[in-house]
Motif scaffolding. Structure first.
Motif, mmCIF file in Angstrom:
data_model
loop_
_atom_site.group_PDB
_atom_site.id
_atom_site.type_symbol
_atom_site.label_atom_id
_atom_site.label_comp_id
_atom_site.label_asym_id
_atom_site.label_seq_id
_atom_site.Cartn_x
_atom_site.Cartn_y
_atom_site.Cartn_z
ATOM 1 N N ALA A 146 -12.693 20.128 -0.698
ATOM 2 C CA ALA A 146 -14.061 20.046 -1.227
ATOM 3 C C ALA A 146 -14.084 19.773 -2.727
ATOM 4 O O ALA A 146 -15.029 19.165 -3.241
ATOM 5 N N ASN A 147 -13.023 20.198 -3.443
ATOM 6 C CA ASN A 147 -12.978 19.972 -4.894
ATOM 7 C C ASN A 147 -12.487 18.569 -5.262
ATOM 8 O O ASN A 147 -12.324 18.255 -6.435
ATOM 9 N N GLY A 148 -12.230 17.737 -4.248
ATOM 10 C CA GLY A 148 -11.798 16.363 -4.496
ATOM 11 C C GLY A 148 -10.307 16.146 -4.427
ATOM 12 O O GLY A 148 -9.843 15.005 -4.437
ATOM 13 N N SER A 149 -9.512 17.220 -4.367
ATOM 14 C CA SER A 149 -8.063 17.065 -4.272
ATOM 15 C C SER A 149 -7.685 16.420 -2.943
ATOM 16 O O SER A 149 -8.233 16.766 -1.895
ATOM 17 N N ILE A 150 -6.749 15.485 -3.003
ATOM 18 C CA ILE A 150 -6.331 14.750 -1.812
ATOM 19 C C ILE A 150 -5.179 15.495 -1.153
ATOM 20 O O ILE A 150 -4.136 15.718 -1.757
ATOM 21 N N TRP A 151 -5.388 15.898 0.090
ATOM 22 C CA TRP A 151 -4.383 16.690 0.785
ATOM 23 C C TRP A 151 -3.452 15.816 1.630
ATOM 24 O O TRP A 151 -2.239 15.885 1.511
ATOM 25 N N LEU A 152 -4.002 14.971 2.493
ATOM 26 C CA LEU A 152 -3.185 14.184 3.415
ATOM 27 C C LEU A 152 -3.357 12.689 3.164
ATOM 28 O O LEU A 152 -4.485 12.202 3.055
ATOM 29 N N GLY A 153 -2.239 11.982 3.060
ATOM 30 C CA GLY A 153 -2.264 10.533 2.907
ATOM 31 C C GLY A 153 -1.545 9.872 4.065
ATOM 32 O O GLY A 153 -0.618 10.443 4.651
ATOM 33 N N LEU A 154 -1.979 8.669 4.414
ATOM 34 C CA LEU A 154 -1.350 7.926 5.494
ATOM 35 C C LEU A 154 -0.969 6.541 4.998
ATOM 36 O O LEU A 154 -1.826 5.772 4.565
ATOM 37 N N CYS A 155 0.321 6.228 5.040
ATOM 38 C CA CYS A 155 0.811 4.888 4.691
ATOM 39 C C CYS A 155 1.294 4.208 5.970
ATOM 40 O O CYS A 155 1.992 4.825 6.785
ATOM 41 N N THR A 156 0.919 2.950 6.138
ATOM 42 C CA THR A 156 1.318 2.216 7.331
ATOM 43 C C THR A 156 2.003 0.900 6.954
ATOM 44 O O THR A 156 1.732 0.328 5.896
ATOM 45 N N TYR A 157 2.879 0.455 7.849
ATOM 46 C CA TYR A 157 3.632 -0.780 7.657
ATOM 47 C C TYR A 157 3.650 -1.538 8.976
ATOM 48 O O TYR A 157 3.977 -0.969 10.025
ATOM 49 N N ALA A 158 3.302 -2.826 8.920
ATOM 50 C CA ALA A 158 3.317 -3.647 10.127
ATOM 51 C C ALA A 158 3.703 -5.076 9.744
ATOM 52 O O ALA A 158 3.334 -5.556 8.657
ATOM 53 N N PRO A 159 4.452 -5.776 10.604
ATOM 54 C CA PRO A 159 4.820 -7.168 10.300
ATOM 55 C C PRO A 159 3.581 -8.009 10.026
ATOM 56 O O PRO A 159 2.527 -7.824 10.640
#
Length: 250
Positions: A146-159
């Motif tokens: 709620a305070n704006g801190s980013i908890w989870l990130g998702l990085c993806t890679y595809a041909p």
């Protein structure tokens, strides 16, 4: 570790996190997203837990041809070094700087809207005895406190369709389909005077020379130099100049 990577990791893991009661449930849901992406696209999905400095890597058949297991957990870093090892150093630096810009951009976005955006670029995986392989890489932040801190990130890679050209990274609002004009955003990071001073620093001029040239005091130059480091989230002038050049501020 690249300086940009170290700086980015410090930013992401050093945020002010809040303990929330449903964290375990959200984490399992996000793991499901990552696993489903890898299975549906045969690509690679990396879920980064910035609060606990852990990443979870899910690999479809494409990732497994690179020697990655179907699933791996790394409790020592939020970054997917097993994937980064396939990317040329120069492209990896550009990837890290794009995420730095992405992180700074999202500071101006309400917490509830941060997941609407992603940062996208094309990198080239190096394979022994084979031509480089174009790969579409996307970074998005799935969950914020709620305070704006980013908890989870998702990085993806595809041909991606084969290309040897360097493609400019971009930030996209996935809700509206609009592309963020990074040049306009970047230009607001520093004041006109700070850009002027950074440009002179890039030419090798010291504080006294800059003060004389701009008809301001050395103390004023020093204050601007410190503000530049703070705004660009770097610790020294050389790094500030590098970021300024790569972001086309100077």
């Amino acid at each position: 570790m690249h300086e940009q990577e170290h700086r980015l990791q410090s930013l992401l893991t050093g945020q002010n996190f809040n303990a929330e009661s449903d964290m375990d449930e959200w984490l399992e849901t996000a793991k499901g997203y990552a696993h489903a992406y890898a299975q549906a696209t045969n690509g690679i999905a990396v879920l980064s837990d910035f609060q606990n400095n852990v990443n979870h890597i899910y690999s479809g058949l494409f990732g497994q041809t690179l020697g990655l297991p179907e699933y791996a957990e790394n409790k020592n870093s939020v970054f997917e070094h097993e994937v980064f090892d396939n990317i040329p150093d120069e492209e990896l630096v550009e990837r890290h700087i794009l995420e730095l810009r992405f992180f700074r951009f999202l500071e101006s976005v309400p917490a509830t809207q941060k997941p609407d955006f992603n940062a996208t670029c094309v990198v080239h995986f190096q394979r022994q005895g084979m031509p480089p392989l174009s790969v579409l890489h996307t970074t998005r932040y799935l969950l914020c406190h709620a305070n704006g801190s980013i908890w989870l990130g998702l990085c993806t890679y595809a041909p991606f369709p084969q290309t040897n050209e360097v493609m400019e990274g971009c930030i996209i609002n996935t809700r509206t389909g609009e592309t963020v004009c990074l040049e306009q955003f970047d230009s607001r990071l520093l004041s006109r005077r700070q850009i002027e001073i950074l440009s002179l620093l890039a030419k090798g001029e010291g504080s006294k020379q800059i003060a004389d040239k701009l008809s301001i005091s050395v103390n004023t130059v020093s204050r601007h130099r410190q503000d530049i480091l703070t705004r660009l989230r770097v610790t020294n002038t050389a790094a500030a100049v590098e970021i300024g050049l790569r972001m086309r501020l100077i």
